[in-house]
Structures are given as C-alpha cells and as structure tokens.
Scaffold this motif. Structure first.
Motif, mmCIF file in Angstrom:
data_model
loop_
_atom_site.group_PDB
_atom_site.id
_atom_site.type_symbol
_atom_site.label_atom_id
_atom_site.label_comp_id
_atom_site.label_asym_id
_atom_site.label_seq_id
_atom_site.Cartn_x
_atom_site.Cartn_y
_atom_site.Cartn_z
ATOM 1 N N PHE A 28 1.841 42.101 19.100
ATOM 2 C CA PHE A 28 2.751 42.107 17.904
ATOM 3 C C PHE A 28 2.457 40.906 17.149
ATOM 4 C CE2 PHE A 28 6.953 40.752 16.317
ATOM 5 C CZ PHE A 28 7.134 42.038 15.643
ATOM 6 N N VAL A 29 2.666 39.773 17.885
ATOM 7 C CA VAL A 29 2.490 38.496 16.931
ATOM 8 C C VAL A 29 1.062 38.482 16.185
ATOM 9 C CG1 VAL A 29 2.242 35.902 17.125
ATOM 10 C CG2 VAL A 29 4.094 37.262 18.443
ATOM 11 N N LEU A 30 0.206 39.128 16.496
ATOM 12 C CA LEU A 30 -1.258 38.847 15.920
ATOM 13 C C LEU A 30 -0.982 39.795 14.876
ATOM 14 C CD1 LEU A 30 -4.058 38.295 15.659
ATOM 15 C CD2 LEU A 30 -4.808 40.422 17.252
ATOM 16 N N GLY A 31 -0.294 41.119 14.925
ATOM 17 C CA GLY A 31 -0.106 42.173 13.729
ATOM 18 C C GLY A 31 0.768 41.501 12.806
ATOM 19 N N ALA A 32 1.736 40.691 13.294
ATOM 20 C CA ALA A 32 2.593 40.122 12.167
ATOM 21 C C ALA A 32 1.783 39.231 11.473
ATOM 22 C CB ALA A 32 3.963 39.739 12.850
ATOM 23 N N ALA A 33 0.972 38.315 12.015
ATOM 24 C CA ALA A 33 0.247 37.442 11.128
ATOM 25 C C ALA A 33 -0.913 37.998 10.436
ATOM 26 C CB ALA A 33 -0.432 36.691 12.325
ATOM 27 N N VAL A 34 -1.479 39.191 10.809
ATOM 28 C CA VAL A 34 -2.206 39.605 9.853
ATOM 29 C C VAL A 34 -1.617 40.332 8.549
ATOM 30 C CG1 VAL A 34 -3.855 41.389 9.713
ATOM 31 C CG2 VAL A 34 -4.017 40.012 11.726
ATOM 32 N N ALA A 35 -0.354 40.903 8.853
ATOM 33 C CA ALA A 35 0.501 41.407 7.828
ATOM 34 C C ALA A 35 0.757 40.495 6.701
ATOM 35 C CB ALA A 35 1.533 42.277 8.267
ATOM 36 N N GLY A 36 1.329 39.051 7.537
ATOM 37 C CA GLY A 36 1.748 38.176 6.619
ATOM 38 C C GLY A 36 0.513 37.532 5.754
ATOM 39 N N ALA A 37 -0.484 37.333 6.252
ATOM 40 C CA ALA A 37 -1.701 36.903 5.486
ATOM 41 C C ALA A 37 -2.126 37.583 4.552
ATOM 42 C CB ALA A 37 -2.925 36.678 6.404
ATOM 43 N N ALA A 38 -2.240 39.012 4.847
ATOM 44 C CA ALA A 38 -2.609 39.953 3.641
ATOM 45 C C ALA A 38 -1.503 40.150 2.607
ATOM 46 C CB ALA A 38 -2.622 41.513 4.365
ATOM 47 N N THR A 39 -0.214 39.899 2.972
ATOM 48 C CA THR A 39 0.761 39.784 1.796
ATOM 49 C C THR A 39 0.615 38.553 1.001
ATOM 50 O OG1 THR A 39 2.279 40.977 3.000
ATOM 51 C CG2 THR A 39 3.253 39.619 1.514
ATOM 52 N N ALA A 40 0.010 37.462 1.410
ATOM 53 C CA ALA A 40 -0.066 36.132 0.746
ATOM 54 C C ALA A 40 -1.178 36.296 -0.034
ATOM 55 C CB ALA A 40 -0.150 34.973 1.833
ATOM 56 N N ALA A 41 -2.307 36.889 0.624
ATOM 57 C CA ALA A 41 -3.581 37.005 -0.370
ATOM 58 C C ALA A 41 -3.285 37.996 -1.677
ATOM 59 C CB ALA A 41 -4.493 37.627 0.446
#
Length: 69
Positions: free
Chosen positions: A13-26
C-alpha cells in the motif's frame, strides 16, 4: 483466508501510494502545452430581423419524412 489469495500488506500500500504521489508530482510539474485555437466558421445564418428563428432546413425535411405513417 485461503493460500491462493494474496494478503494485502502495508508495504504494498505504501509503495503504491508513493508511486501515485510521484506520478502526480511529475504531471503537475510538466510544462503546459497550448493548442492553437482554430477560427470558428459561421455555420448558421443570422436570425431573422422580425423575430422567430425556426427554419425548415434539409435535415428538418428529412426528419418530417421519417415521421410520416
């Protein structure tokens, strides 16, 4: 719970949230592209001077033909 089903984990879950946050920031930091506006062609004739606005055009005539019994 059976052996064939994967148990959800906090790490996933934390890994998925981090990937989603990075994609949003990009996406938020990408430069905005502006598409040129195309000129709008005048497709409808102007409204009649004495009011009204209903016109029997070709597509209206076709519609009336389809409603005849």
């Amino acid at each position: 719970m059976s052996e064939s089903q994967a148990k959800p984990s906090r790490r996933g879950f934390v890994l998925g949230a981090a990937v989603a946050g990075a994609a949003t920031a990009a996406v938020a930091t990408l430069p905005k592209t502006v598409t040129p506006e195309l000129p709008v062609a005048e497709t409808t004739p102007p409204a009649p001077a004495n009011g009204g606005g209903y016109r029997v055009s070709e597509h209206v005539k076709r519609y009336y033909k389809t409603t005849q019994v």
